[in-house]
Motif scaffolding. Structure first.
Motif, PDB file in Angstrom:
ATOM      1  N   ARG A  88       0.846  -1.204   0.000  1.00 38.30           N
ATOM      2  CA  ARG A  88       0.000   0.000   0.000  1.00 38.30           C
ATOM      3  C   ARG A  88       0.884   1.258   0.000  1.00 38.30           C
ATOM      4  NH1 ARG A  88      -5.249  -1.403   1.503  1.00 38.30           N
ATOM      5  NH2 ARG A  88      -5.467  -3.515   2.383  1.00 38.30           N
ATOM      6  N   PRO A  89       0.460   2.320  -0.707  1.00 35.37           N
ATOM      7  CA  PRO A  89      -0.710   2.405  -1.593  1.00 35.37           C
ATOM      8  C   PRO A  89      -0.440   1.698  -2.923  1.00 35.37           C
ATOM      9  CG  PRO A  89       0.498   4.469  -1.599  1.00 35.37           C
ATOM     10  CD  PRO A  89       1.165   3.610  -0.573  1.00 35.37           C
ATOM     11  N   TYR A  90      -1.350   0.854  -3.347  1.00 29.72           N
ATOM     12  CA  TYR A  90      -1.165   0.057  -4.557  1.00 29.72           C
ATOM     13  C   TYR A  90      -1.079   0.959  -5.791  1.00 29.72           C
ATOM     14  CZ  TYR A  90      -2.739  -3.641  -1.404  1.00 29.72           C
ATOM     15  OH  TYR A  90      -2.874  -4.501  -0.341  1.00 29.72           O
ATOM     16  N   GLY A  91      -0.234   0.525  -6.742  1.00 30.61           N
ATOM     17  CA  GLY A  91      -0.100   1.254  -7.999  1.00 30.61           C
ATOM     18  C   GLY A  91       0.796   2.463  -7.920  1.00 30.61           C
ATOM     19  N   GLN A  92       1.502   2.644  -6.810  1.00 33.47           N
ATOM     20  CA  GLN A  92       2.417   3.773  -6.659  1.00 33.47           C
ATOM     21  C   GLN A  92       3.755   3.280  -6.126  1.00 33.47           C
ATOM     22  OE1 GLN A  92       0.794   7.141  -4.480  1.00 33.47           O
ATOM     23  NE2 GLN A  92      -1.316   6.477  -4.921  1.00 33.47           N
ATOM     24  N   PHE A  93       4.806   3.989  -6.529  1.00 38.84           N
ATOM     25  CA  PHE A  93       6.135   3.627  -6.023  1.00 38.84           C
ATOM     26  C   PHE A  93       6.351   4.280  -4.657  1.00 38.84           C
ATOM     27  CE2 PHE A  93       6.834   2.979 -10.638  1.00 38.84           C
ATOM     28  CZ  PHE A  93       7.234   1.652 -10.578  1.00 38.84           C
ATOM     29  N   THR A  94       5.451   3.955  -3.755  1.00 33.66           N
ATOM     30  CA  THR A  94       5.500   4.465  -2.388  1.00 33.66           C
ATOM     31  C   THR A  94       5.070   3.352  -1.454  1.00 33.66           C
ATOM     32  OG1 THR A  94       4.877   6.673  -3.159  1.00 33.66           O
ATOM     33  CG2 THR A  94       4.663   6.238  -0.795  1.00 33.66           C
ATOM     34  N   ILE A  95       5.737   3.241  -0.323  1.00 31.18           N
ATOM     35  CA  ILE A  95       5.385   2.220   0.664  1.00 31.18           C
ATOM     36  C   ILE A  95       5.017   2.920   1.955  1.00 31.18           C
ATOM     37  CG2 ILE A  95       6.151   0.171   1.927  1.00 31.18           C
ATOM     38  CD1 ILE A  95       8.151  -0.383  -0.269  1.00 31.18           C
ATOM     39  N   ALA A  96       3.804   2.653   2.418  1.00 33.28           N
ATOM     40  CA  ALA A  96       3.317   3.346   3.607  1.00 33.28           C
ATOM     41  C   ALA A  96       3.720   2.649   4.891  1.00 33.28           C
ATOM     42  CB  ALA A  96       1.781   3.467   3.543  1.00 33.28           C
ATOM     43  N   GLY A  97       3.677   1.302   4.905  1.00 32.53           N
ATOM     44  CA  GLY A  97       3.937   0.571   6.133  1.00 32.53           C
ATOM     45  C   GLY A  97       5.413   0.275   6.342  1.00 32.53           C
ATOM     46  N   SER A  98       5.871   0.415   7.569  1.00 31.87           N
ATOM     47  CA  SER A  98       7.284   0.148   7.866  1.00 31.87           C
ATOM     48  C   SER A  98       7.637  -1.319   7.637  1.00 31.87           C
ATOM     49  CB  SER A  98       7.592   0.556   9.306  1.00 31.87           C
ATOM     50  OG  SER A  98       6.779  -0.176  10.215  1.00 31.87           O
ATOM     51  N   ASP A  99       6.680  -2.220   7.929  1.00 31.08           N
ATOM     52  CA  ASP A  99       6.938  -3.646   7.701  1.00 31.08           C
ATOM     53  C   ASP A  99       7.157  -3.929   6.223  1.00 31.08           C
ATOM     54  OD1 ASP A  99       6.714  -4.134  10.377  1.00 31.08           O
ATOM     55  OD2 ASP A  99       4.657  -4.896  10.284  1.00 31.08           O
ATOM     56  N   ASP A 100       6.352  -3.259   5.369  1.00 33.88           N
ATOM     57  CA  ASP A 100       6.510  -3.464   3.928  1.00 33.88           C
ATOM     58  C   ASP A 100       7.833  -2.884   3.431  1.00 33.88           C
ATOM     59  OD1 ASP A 100       4.141  -4.813   3.605  1.00 33.88           O
ATOM     60  OD2 ASP A 100       2.978  -3.020   3.109  1.00 33.88           O
ATOM     61  N   ILE A 101       8.284  -1.791   4.027  1.00 36.90           N
ATOM     62  CA  ILE A 101       9.585  -1.215   3.654  1.00 36.90           C
ATOM     63  C   ILE A 101      10.698  -2.216   3.972  1.00 36.90           C
ATOM     64  CG2 ILE A 101      11.273   0.582   4.179  1.00 36.90           C
ATOM     65  CD1 ILE A 101       8.946   2.482   4.691  1.00 36.90           C
ATOM     66  N   THR A 102      10.617  -2.801   5.164  1.00 29.57           N
ATOM     67  CA  THR A 102      11.621  -3.795   5.560  1.00 29.57           C
ATOM     68  C   THR A 102      11.591  -5.002   4.637  1.00 29.57           C
ATOM     69  OG1 THR A 102      11.438  -3.103   7.866  1.00 29.57           O
ATOM     70  CG2 THR A 102      12.405  -5.269   7.440  1.00 29.57           C
ATOM     71  N   THR A 103      10.365  -5.455   4.317  1.00 25.87           N
ATOM     72  CA  THR A 103      10.230  -6.621   3.444  1.00 25.87           C
ATOM     73  C   THR A 103      10.806  -6.344   2.060  1.00 25.87           C
ATOM     74  OG1 THR A 103       8.233  -7.351   4.601  1.00 25.87           O
ATOM     75  CG2 THR A 103       8.592  -8.213   2.382  1.00 25.87           C
ATOM     76  N   ALA A 104      10.539  -5.150   1.511  1.00 29.20           N
ATOM     77  CA  ALA A 104      11.064  -4.802   0.186  1.00 29.20           C
ATOM     78  C   ALA A 104      12.586  -4.760   0.199  1.00 29.20           C
ATOM     79  CB  ALA A 104      10.494  -3.458  -0.263  1.00 29.20           C
ATOM     80  N   ALA A 105      13.153  -4.173   1.265  1.00 27.54           N
ATOM     81  CA  ALA A 105      14.611  -4.108   1.362  1.00 27.54           C
ATOM     82  C   ALA A 105      15.216  -5.496   1.475  1.00 27.54           C
ATOM     83  CB  ALA A 105      15.017  -3.253   2.568  1.00 27.54           C
ATOM     84  N   LEU A 106      14.584  -6.354   2.272  1.00 29.52           N
ATOM     85  CA  LEU A 106      15.077  -7.724   2.417  1.00 29.52           C
ATOM     86  C   LEU A 106      14.917  -8.505   1.119  1.00 29.52           C
ATOM     87  CD1 LEU A 106      13.770  -8.650   5.993  1.00 29.52           C
ATOM     88  CD2 LEU A 106      16.138  -8.286   5.284  1.00 29.52           C
ATOM     89  N   LEU A 107      13.817  -8.256   0.400  1.00 30.88           N
ATOM     90  CA  LEU A 107      13.612  -8.928  -0.885  1.00 30.88           C
ATOM     91  C   LEU A 107      14.753  -8.605  -1.832  1.00 30.88           C
ATOM     92  CD1 LEU A 107      12.041 -10.431  -3.067  1.00 30.88           C
ATOM     93  CD2 LEU A 107      10.677  -8.352  -3.422  1.00 30.88           C
ATOM     94  N   LEU A 108      15.139  -7.344  -1.894  1.00 34.50           N
ATOM     95  CA  LEU A 108      16.242  -6.951  -2.777  1.00 34.50           C
ATOM     96  C   LEU A 108      17.549  -7.584  -2.316  1.00 34.50           C
ATOM     97  CD1 LEU A 108      17.379  -5.323  -5.112  1.00 34.50           C
ATOM     98  CD2 LEU A 108      17.555  -3.357  -3.578  1.00 34.50           C
ATOM     99  N   ALA A 109      17.847  -7.500  -1.012  1.00 36.23           N
ATOM    100  CA  ALA A 109      19.109  -8.034  -0.501  1.00 36.23           C
ATOM    101  C   ALA A 109      19.192  -9.543  -0.656  1.00 36.23           C
ATOM    102  CB  ALA A 109      19.275  -7.647   0.972  1.00 36.23           C
ATOM    103  N   VAL A 110      18.117 -10.237  -0.261  1.00 39.88           N
ATOM    104  CA  VAL A 110      18.108 -11.702  -0.372  1.00 39.88           C
ATOM    105  C   VAL A 110      18.120 -12.127  -1.828  1.00 39.88           C
ATOM    106  CG1 VAL A 110      16.761 -13.784   0.103  1.00 39.88           C
ATOM    107  CG2 VAL A 110      16.987 -12.029   1.857  1.00 39.88           C
TER     108      VAL A 110
END
Length: 264
Positions: A88-110
């Motif tokens: 969230r918010p869907y369809g935008q290059f923005t992440i509102a939730g801190s958990d989703d920010i962490t997950t995205a960063a881990l996805l890239l690193a892993v």
């Protein structure tokens, strides 16, 4: 034993890049995009971390069929589409939730990490699958080195075999000083130039003579000068065999007490 000539099928290329690598790079972008699109209906019911794990599987698949660059591109692509479609918010290059920010960063690193591991595993698999013809060639050369009365006989034998093994247009052996700084084929099958490692798998041979040095008892005795032929990429396994054959020549030269030279 006649020289072993590896099949050298023509490999279509786009802008100098082999077709397989071109397809792998395309998969690195399109694969994560397609999977992220398929996961959209589940984004409100499945935790973002679990969705990210599915994208990591895509990264591994791309790296396994392609190379490190394709795997890294897939990791970056996965992080981008995860952000756009699954947070969230869907369809935008923005992440509102801190958990989703962490997950995205881990996805890239892993994703980057596993792409390197997958590419390396694929490379090691190539190295460990021994070809009976290559083993026979190494064995025959070792026997010749043991019974030959002259190291020149071993040199001539290996020169002929290298021509067939690597699909060369020509091959000669130089005794004496190692002059100049031509590209070098090492014992590990890698090619290096004055500018660093040369990616043979993607770029083919350098278009100039390549040296393959002969070493015996820690001393340099000379080098084979390889004139690359036209055609497809020579497999890593064949290049490793070439390094082994050069080592056998070095051992033969050491046994007869040939004059060692200084590495430049």
């Amino acid at each position: 034993m006649a020289a072993i000539t590896l099949p050298r099928p023509s490999r279509p290329a786009h802008f100098g890049i082999p077709l397989r690598d071109t397809l792998a790079l395309g998969a690195g972008v399109a694969g994560p995009l397609a999977v992220a699109g398929l996961l959209v209906p589940f984004r409100t019911h499945v935790a973002g971390a679990n969705l990210a794990l599915i994208l990591v599987v895509v990264v591994v698949a791309v790296a396994a069929i392609g190379h490190r660059g394709a795997g890294a591109l897939a990791a970056l692509s996965s992080a981008v589409w995860f952000d756009l479609f699954l947070t969230r918010p869907y369809g935008q290059f923005t992440i509102a939730g801190s958990d989703d920010i962490t997950t995205a960063a881990l996805l890239l690193a892993v994703g980057l990490a596993v792409s390197q591991l997958a590419a390396r595993a694929r490379r090691l698999k190539v190295v460990t699958v021994a070809d009976a013809g290559h083993l026979a060639l190494i064995h025959e050369t070792a026997q010749l080195a043991q019974r030959a009365t002259s190291a020149d006989a071993v040199v001539d034998h290996v020169r002929r075999e290298l021509t067939g093994l690597l699909g060369l247009d020509g091959c000669r052996f130089e005794y004496g000083s190692l002059l100049g700084h031509p590209p070098q084929l090492g014992q590990d099958g890698e090619v290096t130039t004055a500018h660093g490692r040369w990616d043979v798998e993607r770029r083919g041979w350098p278009r100039e003579e390549i040296e393959l040095r002969t070493v015996g008892n820690g001393h340099y005795y000379g080098r084979f000068m390889l004139r690359p032929g036209a055609g497809g990429v020579v497999a890593l396994q064949a290049r490793l065999v070439a390094g082994t054959l050069a080592g056998q020549v070095g051992a033969a030269l050491a046994d007869v007490g040939a004059g060692a030279v200084t590495e430049n």
